[in-house]
Design a protein around this motif. Structure first.
Motif, PDB file in Angstrom:
ATOM      1  N   ASN A   1      39.200   1.936  56.106  1.00  0.00           N
ATOM      2  CA  ASN A   1      39.120   1.978  54.771  1.00  0.00           C
ATOM      3  C   ASN A   1      37.152   2.318  54.924  1.00  0.00           C
TER       4      ASN A   1
ATOM      5  N   GLN B   1      40.561   6.303  54.638  1.00  0.00           N
ATOM      6  CA  GLN B   1      41.259   5.502  53.751  1.00  0.00           C
ATOM      7  C   GLN B   1      40.010   5.298  52.571  1.00  0.00           C
TER       8      GLN B   1
ATOM      9  N   ASN C   1      42.403   9.563  50.653  1.00  0.00           N
ATOM     10  CA  ASN C   1      43.187   9.482  51.980  1.00  0.00           C
ATOM     11  C   ASN C   1      42.338  10.448  53.897  1.00  0.00           C
TER      12      ASN C   1
ATOM     13  N   ARG D   1      47.359   6.058  44.313  1.00  0.00           N
ATOM     14  CA  ARG D   1      47.912   6.216  46.359  1.00  0.00           C
ATOM     15  C   ARG D   1      48.819   7.037  46.352  1.00  0.00           C
TER      16      ARG D   1
ATOM     17  N   HIS E   1      48.002   3.432  52.158  1.00  0.00           N
ATOM     18  CA  HIS E   1      46.779   3.206  51.425  1.00  0.00           C
ATOM     19  C   HIS E   1      47.268   2.110  49.867  1.00  0.00           C
TER      20      HIS E   1
ATOM     21  N   ASP F   1      45.011   1.070  55.222  1.00  0.00           N
ATOM     22  CA  ASP F   1      44.508  -0.427  54.933  1.00  0.00           C
ATOM     23  C   ASP F   1      46.409  -0.586  54.080  1.00  0.00           C
TER      24      ASP F   1
ATOM     25  N   ASP G   1      44.598  -4.096  57.790  1.00  0.00           N
ATOM     26  CA  ASP G   1      44.268  -3.326  57.907  1.00  0.00           C
ATOM     27  C   ASP G   1      45.516  -2.518  59.407  1.00  0.00           C
TER      28      ASP G   1
END
Length: 248
Positions: free
Chosen positions: A13, A45, A93, A117, A139, A172, A214
């Motif tokens: 991330n 991410q 992402n 997301r 994520h 993530d 993660d």
């Protein structure tokens, strides 16, 4: 790669390319650190693809979109999925690959209106191997109920898109309660650190990691090694994780 069947993956991330306290730009050092690791596949991410205000605020912010900046002269191909868009830019992402990507779609799996997301899907084939490897970058939401809904969606999409082919799901997961691995195991997935060490890697907060946020889940692939990138603690609020895998 040590052989045509082995390859490495890395996930982090990025915290939108700035330090945990937003004091300075980290994307230059992050690019350097990633290239030292030399991964075949990179799952990112919170990649800040564009932010016009940061160009003026931070002196060394890259002029190019971050996927171009990170992949330039190093990774063969990349796939970006926009998750959140606002007045000054957007983030999402991304998957970067040394091998050509067959780019799929970025599926909206937002559980809440205030928290966008996505599930980003791509497919690679290693040199000399026609077997497709499906790659999903994720994520998940901050709240448990949202993550449960998202996980059900993810497993549904994997069933439709990857069927029973080798698959990697990395990113993530915001899963400090460790509720994700059960449903993923039922779907045929193993998490690399759980296989090798008995528990997921603690990656958050990066300065003193206490929570296992993660993950790298795999199906139809052999796990050789996994590592937490502890020396990346000032590059994001998450530590990066990496694994070496092999086609069966």
């Amino acid at each position: 790669m040590t052989s045509s069947q082995r390859f490495t993956v890395l996930s982090i991330n990025m915290h939108k390319g700035v330090s945990p306290l937003h004091r300075h730009v980290t994307v230059h050092l992050l690019r350097q650190k990633i290239r030292i690791q030399h991964p075949d596949l990179l799952f990112l991410q919170e990649l800040q693809q564009e932010h016009r205000t940061r160009v003026s605020r931070y002196r060394h912010w890259p002029e190019k979109e971050l996927t171009h900046f990170l992949s330039e002269d190093f990774w063969h191909d990349w796939h970006y999925g926009k998750n959140a868009e606002y007045a000054n830019g957007h983030h999402g992402n991304a998957i970067l690959s040394k091998h050509p990507l067959q780019k799929g779609k970025n599926y909206d799996i937002s559980a809440y209106r205030f928290e966008k997301r996505g599930l980003l899907h791509s497919v690679i084939r290693l040199p000399g191997n026609e077997q497709a490897i499906h790659c999903f970058c994720v994520h998940l939401a901050l709240f448990q109920k949202g993550r449960e809904r998202q996980l059900a969606e993810i497993i549904h999409y994997i069933g439709q898109l990857a069927h029973h082919e080798p698959t990697i799901v990395a990113g993530d997961f915001n899963d400090w309660r460790r509720r994700v691995s059960g449903p993923m195991l039922e779907a045929g997935f193993k998490e690399v650190f759980e296989v090798l060490t008995g528990s997921p890697a603690k990656t958050f907060p990066s300065i003193k990691p206490m929570l296992a946020m993660d993950r790298i889940y795999v199906r139809g692939l052999k796990i050789h090694s996994a590592q937490i990138l502890h020396d990346w603690l000032r590059l994001s609020d998450h530590l990066g994780i990496a694994a070496e895998l092999e086609c069966l």
